[in-house]
Each structure stands twice: as structure tokens, then as C-alpha cells.
Design a protein around this motif. Structure first.
Motif, mmCIF file in Angstrom:
data_model
loop_
_atom_site.group_PDB
_atom_site.id
_atom_site.type_symbol
_atom_site.label_atom_id
_atom_site.label_comp_id
_atom_site.label_asym_id
_atom_site.label_seq_id
_atom_site.Cartn_x
_atom_site.Cartn_y
_atom_site.Cartn_z
ATOM 1 N N GLY A 121 -38.884 -20.847 -11.233
ATOM 2 C CA GLY A 121 -39.051 -19.343 -10.918
ATOM 3 C C GLY A 121 -37.989 -18.691 -11.456
ATOM 4 N N LEU A 122 -36.903 -19.380 -11.964
ATOM 5 C CA LEU A 122 -35.542 -18.556 -12.531
ATOM 6 C C LEU A 122 -35.950 -17.795 -13.499
ATOM 7 C CD1 LEU A 122 -32.578 -20.911 -11.775
ATOM 8 C CD2 LEU A 122 -33.120 -19.087 -10.430
ATOM 9 N N ARG A 123 -35.221 -16.583 -13.697
ATOM 10 C CA ARG A 123 -35.038 -15.931 -15.014
ATOM 11 C C ARG A 123 -33.636 -15.495 -15.346
ATOM 12 N NH1 ARG A 123 -39.130 -18.043 -14.723
ATOM 13 N NH2 ARG A 123 -41.325 -17.312 -14.919
ATOM 14 N N GLY A 124 -33.213 -15.459 -16.549
ATOM 15 C CA GLY A 124 -32.077 -15.138 -16.812
ATOM 16 C C GLY A 124 -31.413 -13.795 -16.335
ATOM 17 N N GLU A 125 -32.032 -12.785 -16.134
ATOM 18 C CA GLU A 125 -31.632 -11.478 -15.446
ATOM 19 C C GLU A 125 -31.438 -11.781 -14.062
ATOM 20 O OE1 GLU A 125 -36.261 -11.338 -16.108
ATOM 21 O OE2 GLU A 125 -34.606 -11.768 -17.114
ATOM 22 N N GLN A 126 -31.938 -13.040 -13.394
ATOM 23 C CA GLN A 126 -31.871 -13.027 -12.043
ATOM 24 C C GLN A 126 -30.346 -13.516 -11.881
ATOM 25 O OE1 GLN A 126 -34.615 -15.713 -10.121
ATOM 26 N NE2 GLN A 126 -33.459 -15.930 -8.279
ATOM 27 N N VAL A 127 -30.035 -14.653 -12.697
ATOM 28 C CA VAL A 127 -28.708 -15.479 -12.559
ATOM 29 C C VAL A 127 -27.429 -14.437 -13.430
ATOM 30 C CG1 VAL A 127 -27.657 -17.640 -13.159
ATOM 31 C CG2 VAL A 127 -30.110 -17.621 -12.804
ATOM 32 N N PHE A 128 -28.003 -13.741 -14.219
ATOM 33 C CA PHE A 128 -26.868 -12.804 -14.814
ATOM 34 C C PHE A 128 -27.432 -11.585 -14.879
ATOM 35 C CE2 PHE A 128 -26.918 -17.284 -16.861
ATOM 36 C CZ PHE A 128 -25.658 -17.675 -16.695
ATOM 37 N N PRO A 129 -27.289 -10.865 -13.802
ATOM 38 C CA PRO A 129 -27.751 -9.472 -13.427
ATOM 39 C C PRO A 129 -26.925 -8.344 -14.504
ATOM 40 C CG PRO A 129 -26.428 -10.092 -11.530
ATOM 41 C CD PRO A 129 -26.804 -11.401 -12.450
ATOM 42 N N GLY A 130 -27.626 -7.411 -14.875
ATOM 43 C CA GLY A 130 -26.708 -6.279 -15.782
ATOM 44 C C GLY A 130 -27.246 -6.244 -17.068
ATOM 45 N N GLY A 131 -27.500 -7.426 -17.450
ATOM 46 C CA GLY A 131 -27.893 -7.484 -19.064
ATOM 47 C C GLY A 131 -26.634 -7.233 -19.951
ATOM 48 N N ALA A 132 -26.861 -7.401 -21.385
ATOM 49 C CA ALA A 132 -25.859 -7.480 -22.151
ATOM 50 C C ALA A 132 -25.041 -6.179 -22.315
ATOM 51 C CB ALA A 132 -26.439 -7.548 -23.553
ATOM 52 N N LEU A 133 -25.634 -5.027 -21.948
ATOM 53 C CA LEU A 133 -24.901 -3.935 -22.088
ATOM 54 C C LEU A 133 -23.843 -3.757 -20.727
ATOM 55 C CD1 LEU A 133 -24.541 -1.152 -23.095
ATOM 56 C CD2 LEU A 133 -26.039 -0.271 -21.578
ATOM 57 N N LYS A 134 -24.199 -4.547 -19.956
ATOM 58 C CA LYS A 134 -23.129 -4.604 -18.675
ATOM 59 C C LYS A 134 -22.162 -5.560 -18.945
ATOM 60 C CE LYS A 134 -21.609 -4.330 -14.417
ATOM 61 N NZ LYS A 134 -20.950 -3.110 -14.040
ATOM 62 N N ARG A 135 -22.463 -6.597 -19.514
ATOM 63 C CA ARG A 135 -21.546 -7.566 -20.065
ATOM 64 C C ARG A 135 -20.555 -6.872 -21.106
ATOM 65 N NH1 ARG A 135 -26.155 -10.985 -19.417
ATOM 66 N NH2 ARG A 135 -26.769 -10.933 -21.589
ATOM 67 N N ALA A 136 -21.036 -6.192 -21.887
ATOM 68 C CA ALA A 136 -20.143 -5.686 -23.010
ATOM 69 C C ALA A 136 -19.233 -4.750 -22.347
ATOM 70 C CB ALA A 136 -21.034 -4.851 -23.932
ATOM 71 N N TRP A 137 -19.779 -3.784 -21.454
ATOM 72 C CA TRP A 137 -18.774 -2.888 -20.641
ATOM 73 C C TRP A 137 -17.900 -3.552 -19.928
ATOM 74 C CZ3 TRP A 137 -16.833 1.603 -20.159
ATOM 75 C CH2 TRP A 137 -16.243 2.005 -19.355
#
Length: 299
Positions: A80-96
Motif C-alpha cells: 500500500g505504500l506510495r512515494g508521496e506517503q514516505v517522502f511528502p512534499g514532492g520534488a519542489l519541497k525538497r528543492a526548497w
């Protein structure tokens, strides 16, 4: 750090004959579910469990309840896992987070929710099987073994990939992913009268996963460290201790991709079952202390 107190009946803590060692490996940890199913279906139950990173999560689940029902639950969590569940915020948030010079790319709230869903015991004292969780002291570089106290903070620290998740403050130390220092922690399975070790190693073999991102470079660096430490620890395994290392299915997904977990679990189960068939069929007169297919197998 002191060992966890014996279970109420004390039987497993005294015997400690069979150890499960579960490596780190991020999303590849899903394959360990199939390996655990193959072991428990044959009645092979651990007397001690050692885990790091994703392997600490899976290991804590089995140490809580070494049953096929727990494996079923663990499978539902992973599938049931999804990437956005484990790593919330997405690429834009990580870049910020990079631009504002934070110490991590992703908050650990998503990881915390996954750990909660796994249904582990609340603390080490409540486990049915003793568990050893490997982490790293970010300030000293020391390998820190957690064997007592609350469960979730220990698992959160062991899975705190440096630069990706924030370090975890625990007992006056800043702790990060145990895979930094010991991705396949075999040595900790030898701290007792162990006679056989089953190694559920799902970490990347060198050269298998394509380099697509800076994170892939970090994971590859872990793999280089893992190979060196793994070979060193095998040299110190006593001759009378058997080591069985399961092969893992080919998994070329990107690090943030958690899709297709059910197929990887099934393939890992088949491969582990075949390995156990071969292991049990070997001549018993002169047992070998090492039995495994070192690289990933393609059916």
C-alpha cells in the motif's frame, strides 16, 4: 547499552540458536516480506532479530509477533505504500529545503506514519523475540545499537537517511541511518549462542541500479561500504555457525518508487524457498558455514 530483559518464559533468550539479519535497502525492503514468509512457512522462527533501516522496520514487526499473520500484515503495509506517503512534499519541497540550507530534504512525518502502520510493539521489553536495531551517531560516526526503550524512535533513527530525513535526537545523540556504518549487521547476531544466521540482504549489489539522481549516488556509496563491511564480518563468523544469505529479485525502480511491491514479494518468496530447499538438501556430514547466491538471481 544493556541487552533487553529475557522474555517471561526465558526460553528463546537462553537458546538463541537462530538469528535473522535484515539489511537496509529503502524501497527494496519489500522483498524481505517474501523471504520472511518462506522462513516462517517452514517453521523457522528467529531467536534474535537484527535490523538496520528498512530491515529494522521489518525486523521489529517479526520480533513483535513471528507469525504468518504478521507477515500478511507487513505485506499489506508495503504493497500500500506510495512515494508521496514516505517522502511528502514532492520534488519542489525538497528543492526548497536545499535552497534554505536545511539538514534534510524531506520531513519524517510520512515515515513516522509508516512505522505506526506496521503495528510493532510499543517498546523493546514488549517484544516476543529480542531485537537489535542499528543506527549511526552523526557526530562521532559510531555504530549505535539500540536494544531497549521505546520502539518508534529507534526505528525512525535507523531509517533516517542522511540528507533525506532529519537526524533523530535520542538519549543525547543525533542518530541517522544505521546503513551508513553497517548495512548488513551480521556481527550483532553473534552476541550470543547463535548456531545459524539467515541474512535477508536486499541492498543494491554494485553496478545494478542505474544512477539517475544524487540520491542514487548516495545509495551506491552505501553499497560500496556494505560490500567491504560484509566481507569483513563474514571472516569473523565462527566455523560452527552457518550463514544462509538469500538472493533477491532484480529491482531497478527509482528510490522514490514503491509500486509493484506485490510482484517483488512473490519473486523473493520463490527464490528464498528454492534457497531453503537447496540448503536443507545439502550433505550434513560437513556443514558449510556459508551458503548463498551472492548476486541477484534472474529466473
Amino acid at each position: 547499552m544493556p541487552e533487553p530483559r529475557p522474555r517471561r518464559d526465558g526460553s528463546r533468550a537462553r537458546r538463541a540458536g537462530t538469528a535473522f539479519v535484515l539489511s537496509g535497502g529503502g524501497n527494496q525492503g519489500v522483498a524481505q516480506v517474501g523471504m520472511l514468509r518462506a522462513l516462517l512457512e517452514r517453521g523457522i522462527v528467529p531467536d534474535v532479530v537484527v535490523g538496520t533501516s528498512a530491515g529494522a522496520l521489518n525486523g521489529a514487526s517479526i520480533a513483535t509477533s513471528p507469525t504468518l499473520e504478521k507477515v500478511d500484515h507487513l505485506e499489506r503495509v508495503w504493497v500500500g505504500l506510495r512515494g508521496e506517503q514516505v517522502f511528502p512534499g514532492g520534488a519542489l519541497k525538497r528543492a526548497w529545503n536545499v535552497l534554505r540550507r536545511d539538514d534534510h530534504l524531506s520531513p519524517n512525518e510520512g515515515l513516522l506514519s509508516v512505522l505506526g502502520a506496521a503495528g510493532t510493539a510499543p517498546d523493546f521489553a514488549s517484544l516476543e523475540v529480542p531485537l537489535r536495531v542499528v543506527t549511526t551517531d552523526l557526530d562521532t560516526g559510531d555504530e549505535i545499537l539500540i536494544v531497549a526503550g521505546p520502539m518508534i524512535p529507534a526505528l525512525l533513527a535507523s531509517a533516517a537517511i542522511p540528507g533525506i530525513f532529519p537526524p533523530v535526537e535520542l538519549r543525547g545523540q543525533r542518530l541517522v541511518d544505521g546503513a551508513v556504518v553497517n548495512l548488513v549487521p551480521i556481527s550483532h547476531a553473534l552476541a550470543g549462542p547463535t548456531r545459524r544466521i539467515f541474512v535477508l540482504d536486499v541492498s543494491d549489489p554494485l553496478g545494478d541500479r542505474p544512477i539517475r539522481s544524487p540520491l542514487d549516488v548516495a545509495i551506491r556509496a552505501f553499497a560500496i561500504s556494505r560490500d567491504q563491511r560484509f566481507k569483513l564480518e563474514l571472516q569473523w563468523v565462527p566455523p560452527d555457525v552457518e550463514v544462509v544469505v538469500f538472493p533477491t529479485p532484480v529491482d531497478d525502480r527509482e528510490f522514490f518508487d514503491f509500486s509493484g511491491g506485490d510482484a517483488l514479494i512473490e519473486e523473493a518468496y520463490k527464490m528464498a524457498s528454492q534457497t531453503l530447499d537447496d540448503f536443507e538438501a545439502r550433505p550434513r556430514r560437513r556443514p558449510s558455514r556459508r551458503f548463498w547466491a551472492r548476486h541477484r538471481m534472474v529466473p
